[in-house]
Design a protein around this motif. Sequence first.
Motif, PDB file in Angstrom:
ATOM      1  N   ASP A 111       0.804  -1.217   0.000  1.00  0.00           N
ATOM      2  CA  ASP A 111       0.000   0.000   0.000  1.00  0.00           C
ATOM      3  C   ASP A 111       0.843   1.276   0.000  1.00  0.00           C
ATOM      4  OD1 ASP A 111      -2.227  -1.617   0.035  1.00  0.00           O
ATOM      5  OD2 ASP A 111      -2.617  -1.354   2.188  1.00  0.00           O
ATOM      6  N   SER A 112       2.057   1.184   0.497  1.00  0.00           N
ATOM      7  CA  SER A 112       2.911   2.380   0.541  1.00  0.00           C
ATOM      8  C   SER A 112       3.561   2.668  -0.811  1.00  0.00           C
ATOM      9  CB  SER A 112       3.990   2.229   1.609  1.00  0.00           C
ATOM     10  OG  SER A 112       4.939   1.254   1.203  1.00  0.00           O
ATOM     11  N   GLY A 113       3.551   1.684  -1.703  1.00  0.00           N
ATOM     12  CA  GLY A 113       4.101   1.882  -3.036  1.00  0.00           C
ATOM     13  C   GLY A 113       5.611   1.775  -3.129  1.00  0.00           C
ATOM     14  N   VAL A 114       6.257   1.307  -2.064  1.00  0.00           N
ATOM     15  CA  VAL A 114       7.714   1.150  -2.111  1.00  0.00           C
ATOM     16  C   VAL A 114       8.076  -0.243  -2.619  1.00  0.00           C
ATOM     17  CG1 VAL A 114       8.084   2.784  -0.211  1.00  0.00           C
ATOM     18  CG2 VAL A 114       7.893   0.343   0.289  1.00  0.00           C
ATOM     19  N   THR A 115       9.316  -0.409  -2.992  1.00  0.00           N
ATOM     20  CA  THR A 115       9.794  -1.706  -3.437  1.00  0.00           C
ATOM     21  C   THR A 115       9.730  -2.690  -2.276  1.00  0.00           C
ATOM     22  OG1 THR A 115      11.319  -0.596  -4.932  1.00  0.00           O
ATOM     23  CG2 THR A 115      11.760  -2.916  -4.466  1.00  0.00           C
ATOM     24  N   SER A 116       9.224  -3.867  -2.535  1.00  0.00           N
ATOM     25  CA  SER A 116       9.110  -4.882  -1.491  1.00  0.00           C
ATOM     26  C   SER A 116      10.488  -5.283  -0.998  1.00  0.00           C
ATOM     27  CB  SER A 116       8.380  -6.115  -2.031  1.00  0.00           C
ATOM     28  OG  SER A 116       8.305  -7.102  -1.033  1.00  0.00           O
ATOM     29  N   ARG A 117      10.613  -5.434   0.311  1.00  0.00           N
ATOM     30  CA  ARG A 117      11.900  -5.813   0.898  1.00  0.00           C
ATOM     31  C   ARG A 117      12.280  -7.245   0.564  1.00  0.00           C
ATOM     32  NH1 ARG A 117      10.071  -5.913   7.188  1.00  0.00           N
ATOM     33  NH2 ARG A 117       8.583  -4.434   6.379  1.00  0.00           N
ATOM     34  N   SER A 118      11.268  -8.082   0.281  1.00  0.00           N
ATOM     35  CA  SER A 118      11.545  -9.502   0.064  1.00  0.00           C
ATOM     36  C   SER A 118      10.306 -10.190  -0.483  1.00  0.00           C
ATOM     37  CB  SER A 118      11.947 -10.136   1.407  1.00  0.00           C
ATOM     38  OG  SER A 118      12.124 -11.523   1.278  1.00  0.00           O
ATOM     39  N   ASP A 119      10.506 -11.374  -0.992  1.00  0.00           N
ATOM     40  CA  ASP A 119       9.362 -12.194  -1.381  1.00  0.00           C
ATOM     41  C   ASP A 119       9.168 -13.348  -0.403  1.00  0.00           C
ATOM     42  OD1 ASP A 119      11.613 -13.608  -2.099  1.00  0.00           O
ATOM     43  OD2 ASP A 119      10.932 -14.086  -4.119  1.00  0.00           O
ATOM     44  N   ARG A 120       9.953 -13.346   0.677  1.00  0.00           N
ATOM     45  CA  ARG A 120       9.853 -14.391   1.709  1.00  0.00           C
ATOM     46  C   ARG A 120       9.119 -13.840   2.930  1.00  0.00           C
ATOM     47  NH1 ARG A 120      15.082 -17.121   3.367  1.00  0.00           N
ATOM     48  NH2 ARG A 120      15.106 -15.276   4.671  1.00  0.00           N
ATOM     49  N   GLU A 121       8.116 -14.565   3.386  1.00  0.00           N
ATOM     50  CA  GLU A 121       7.341 -14.117   4.543  1.00  0.00           C
ATOM     51  C   GLU A 121       8.209 -13.914   5.779  1.00  0.00           C
ATOM     52  OE1 GLU A 121       4.175 -16.535   2.215  1.00  0.00           O
ATOM     53  OE2 GLU A 121       6.296 -16.818   2.701  1.00  0.00           O
ATOM     54  N   ILE A 122       9.180 -14.783   5.983  1.00  0.00           N
ATOM     55  CA  ILE A 122       9.998 -14.696   7.195  1.00  0.00           C
ATOM     56  C   ILE A 122      10.707 -13.349   7.314  1.00  0.00           C
ATOM     57  CG2 ILE A 122      12.110 -15.743   6.256  1.00  0.00           C
ATOM     58  CD1 ILE A 122      12.210 -17.252   9.080  1.00  0.00           C
ATOM     59  N   ASP A 123      10.943 -12.689   6.200  1.00  0.00           N
ATOM     60  CA  ASP A 123      11.605 -11.381   6.225  1.00  0.00           C
ATOM     61  C   ASP A 123      10.680 -10.270   6.706  1.00  0.00           C
ATOM     62  OD1 ASP A 123      14.033 -12.438   5.379  1.00  0.00           O
ATOM     63  OD2 ASP A 123      13.514 -12.212   3.269  1.00  0.00           O
ATOM     64  N   PHE A 124       9.414 -10.567   6.896  1.00  0.00           N
ATOM     65  CA  PHE A 124       8.448  -9.588   7.389  1.00  0.00           C
ATOM     66  C   PHE A 124       8.095  -9.814   8.859  1.00  0.00           C
ATOM     67  CE2 PHE A 124       8.059  -9.363   2.851  1.00  0.00           C
ATOM     68  CZ  PHE A 124       7.790  -8.020   2.594  1.00  0.00           C
ATOM     69  N   THR A 125       8.734 -10.802   9.478  1.00  0.00           N
ATOM     70  CA  THR A 125       8.500 -11.038  10.901  1.00  0.00           C
ATOM     71  C   THR A 125       9.323 -10.055  11.715  1.00  0.00           C
ATOM     72  OG1 THR A 125      10.321 -12.638  11.055  1.00  0.00           O
ATOM     73  CG2 THR A 125       8.115 -13.528  10.620  1.00  0.00           C
ATOM     74  N   THR A 126       8.889  -9.826  12.947  1.00  0.00           N
ATOM     75  CA  THR A 126       9.714  -9.058  13.870  1.00  0.00           C
ATOM     76  C   THR A 126      10.774 -10.000  14.435  1.00  0.00           C
ATOM     77  OG1 THR A 126       8.390  -9.595  15.823  1.00  0.00           O
ATOM     78  CG2 THR A 126       7.729  -7.629  14.530  1.00  0.00           C
ATOM     79  N   PHE A 127      11.779  -9.427  15.065  1.00  0.00           N
ATOM     80  CA  PHE A 127      12.818 -10.268  15.661  1.00  0.00           C
ATOM     81  C   PHE A 127      12.224 -11.158  16.752  1.00  0.00           C
ATOM     82  CE2 PHE A 127      16.481 -11.262  18.318  1.00  0.00           C
ATOM     83  CZ  PHE A 127      17.374 -11.698  17.357  1.00  0.00           C
ATOM     84  N   GLY A 128      11.321 -10.593  17.540  1.00  0.00           N
ATOM     85  CA  GLY A 128      10.678 -11.378  18.594  1.00  0.00           C
ATOM     86  C   GLY A 128       9.885 -12.551  18.044  1.00  0.00           C
ATOM     87  N   GLU A 129       9.261 -12.363  16.898  1.00  0.00           N
ATOM     88  CA  GLU A 129       8.488 -13.443  16.277  1.00  0.00           C
ATOM     89  C   GLU A 129       9.386 -14.588  15.817  1.00  0.00           C
ATOM     90  OE1 GLU A 129       4.675 -10.847  14.668  1.00  0.00           O
ATOM     91  OE2 GLU A 129       6.436 -11.072  13.373  1.00  0.00           O
ATOM     92  N   LEU A 130      10.630 -14.284  15.501  1.00  0.00           N
ATOM     93  CA  LEU A 130      11.559 -15.363  15.116  1.00  0.00           C
ATOM     94  C   LEU A 130      11.722 -16.347  16.270  1.00  0.00           C
ATOM     95  CD1 LEU A 130      14.328 -13.320  13.258  1.00  0.00           C
ATOM     96  CD2 LEU A 130      12.519 -14.734  12.237  1.00  0.00           C
ATOM     97  N   GLY A 131      11.869 -15.802  17.472  1.00  0.00           N
ATOM     98  CA  GLY A 131      11.984 -16.662  18.655  1.00  0.00           C
ATOM     99  C   GLY A 131      10.730 -17.487  18.879  1.00  0.00           C
ATOM    100  N   GLU A 132       9.592 -16.863  18.632  1.00  0.00           N
ATOM    101  CA  GLU A 132       8.309 -17.552  18.785  1.00  0.00           C
ATOM    102  C   GLU A 132       8.205 -18.728  17.805  1.00  0.00           C
ATOM    103  OE1 GLU A 132       3.614 -16.275  18.533  1.00  0.00           O
ATOM    104  OE2 GLU A 132       5.116 -14.699  18.857  1.00  0.00           O
ATOM    105  N   ILE A 133       8.651 -18.524  16.589  1.00  0.00           N
ATOM    106  CA  ILE A 133       8.622 -19.603  15.585  1.00  0.00           C
ATOM    107  C   ILE A 133       9.490 -20.772  16.041  1.00  0.00           C
ATOM    108  CG2 ILE A 133       9.288 -20.242  13.224  1.00  0.00           C
ATOM    109  CD1 ILE A 133       8.528 -17.317  12.411  1.00  0.00           C
TER     110      ILE A 133
END
Length: 191
Positions: A111-133
Amino acid sequence: MTTEEQIKLFGLSNVLAERELGKIERSLMLELQRVPQDDKDEEYYPQFNQKLRLEAAKMGQHYELFYCLEKSIRHLIAEALQSSQGEKWWDVCVPATVKENVKANMQREIDSGVTSRSDREIDFTTFGELGEIVRNNWACFDTMFASQKAFTKIMTSLNQLRGPIAHCCPLAEDEVVRLQLTVRDWFRLME
């Protein structure tokens, strides 16, 4: 002494002198402009004051360390879960709340119109969510990490240290030491 040895000695002396000048610049928080302006980035932004640029340079090394660490953790998690659960690991292994947050983060970026940082979902997690996974899939990681309790403690500490680095605040000297020790703890956890 041969001419070649004299040239090598001269070069070594210059390297040592440059190193010492760098230490003096950092300790006095000044820039002697030993690097020609042409060699710096085109967008040098001389409008920023010297103290701020020196602080940024000092923090840059902590950002670089955390960038490498976080990227490697994301890669490690994705690789371990894909190896264990196959290509659909994201659908099978990731808690619903994390998936929802990732979906919202991805949509915000679209929605912001910027280039996507990644095509992998894991790259959109927060650092804390990595631990949760990892904790939700501990059976896939129990041979990789020595202790789940230690894993949680180290990830929590890293997440707290990440805050100032990610949000452009200088790290206190104690926190620099804590970051270095916690990164060592991380690698020790995987021995």
